[in-house]
Design a protein around this motif. Structure first.
Motif, PDB file in Angstrom:
ATOM      1  N   ALA A  42       1.647   4.905  -2.244  1.00 35.91           N
ATOM      2  CA  ALA A  42       1.210   6.141  -1.596  1.00 35.91           C
ATOM      3  C   ALA A  42       2.364   7.080  -1.248  1.00 35.91           C
ATOM      4  CB  ALA A  42       0.414   5.813  -0.334  1.00 35.91           C
ATOM      5  N   ASP A  93      -1.615  10.055   6.604  1.00 35.63           N
ATOM      6  CA  ASP A  93      -1.817   8.632   6.322  1.00 35.63           C
ATOM      7  C   ASP A  93      -1.196   7.813   7.439  1.00 35.63           C
ATOM      8  OD1 ASP A  93      -2.027   6.069   5.328  1.00 35.63           O
ATOM      9  OD2 ASP A  93      -1.433   6.599   3.292  1.00 35.63           O
ATOM     10  N   CYS A  94      -2.032   7.332   8.373  1.00 33.66           N
ATOM     11  CA  CYS A  94      -1.531   6.619   9.548  1.00 33.66           C
ATOM     12  C   CYS A  94      -0.888   5.288   9.190  1.00 33.66           C
ATOM     13  CB  CYS A  94      -2.645   6.415  10.563  1.00 33.66           C
ATOM     14  SG  CYS A  94      -3.989   5.350   9.970  1.00 33.66           S
ATOM     15  N   ARG A  95      -1.073   4.815   7.947  1.00 35.70           N
ATOM     16  CA  ARG A  95      -0.450   3.555   7.559  1.00 35.70           C
ATOM     17  C   ARG A  95       1.070   3.640   7.621  1.00 35.70           C
ATOM     18  NH1 ARG A  95      -2.852   2.525   1.773  1.00 35.70           N
ATOM     19  NH2 ARG A  95      -2.220   4.713   1.680  1.00 35.70           N
ATOM     20  N   GLU A 119       0.822  -1.205   0.000  1.00 38.04           N
ATOM     21  CA  GLU A 119       0.000   0.000   0.000  1.00 38.04           C
ATOM     22  C   GLU A 119       0.856   1.255   0.000  1.00 38.04           C
ATOM     23  OE1 GLU A 119      -2.680  -0.181   3.279  1.00 38.04           O
ATOM     24  OE2 GLU A 119      -3.601  -2.060   2.643  1.00 38.04           O
TER      25      GLU A 119
END
Length: 205
Positions: free
Chosen positions: A72, A104-106, A68
């Motif tokens: 990003a 974006d905490c990912r 992911e």
């Protein structure tokens, strides 16, 4: 051994999200597979239809976030840093990553996985492969800095790499432990302090 079935995307994201939180909160060894599958309403027999083990689930969490974030977060080719403004480019890249983490905490979830106690450490594991990728990128970035005359060349490259990693891992570990009390401005200040420390260690004299 036959290949495992594949969960539908939404169910997979749900399972991997619960698993990530369980691993980060309790460490790999104490993470409860029962808690994970119960959280998303899955039976143990159903789980083993999709994953061979808890270690396979951990690898899936790492692979999922890596995939992911690859789309990003844009990380520059390290060879592009071989410019006179090497340290300014490093600072800009750090600011870009901090900005990405703020929205974006990912990205934060991804870094948390590196500090999971007793995480699977085998050379063929997903986390080990990602770490090797980071080590390779860092080595090439430092080589670019030396080529640009911005990084000192009187230290062995492997020592420079280890010094850099030790600084990054230590500051990041502290920042993650104090995440709840660190706002965006403080996070940016710490990121700049990190660059200043590295520059003090590595910059050409």
């Amino acid at each position: 051994m036959g290949s495992k079935a594949v969960l539908p995307p939404e169910r997979r994201r749900e399972l991997l999200g619960f698993a990530m939180e369980e691993f980060v909160r309790h460490g790999f060894g104490h993470a409860s597979l029962n808690r994970i599958i119960r959280s998303c309403g899955m039976s143990k027999s159903s789980f083993y239809h999709y994953y061979e083990s808890k270690e396979a689930l951990f690898d899936a969490v790492v692979n999922g976030l890596t995939g992911e974030l690859r789309d990003a977060v844009k990380v520059p080719d390290p060879d592009s840093l071989a410019v006179p403004g090497f340290w300014a480019e490093v600072t800009r890249m750090s600011d870009d990553l901090m900005g990405a983490a703020a929205v974006d905490c990912r990205l934060i979830d991804f870094w948390r996985l590196f500090y999971v106690p007793d995480a699977p450490a085998g050379d063929d594991g997903s986390l080990a492969r990602v770490k090797r990728g980071i080590d390779d990128w860092l080595g090439r970035a430092l080589a670019a800095g030396r080529a640009a005359g911005a990084v000192r060349d009187d230290l062995p490259p492997s020592l420079q790499g280890e010094l850099t990693l030790a600084t990054l891992w230590t500051i990041n570990a502290w920042a993650l432990r104090h995440l709840e009390e660190t706002d965006i401005a403080e996070g940016q200040r710490l990121a700049h302090l990190q660059i200043d420390l590295l520059r003090g260690l590595l910059a050409s004299r």
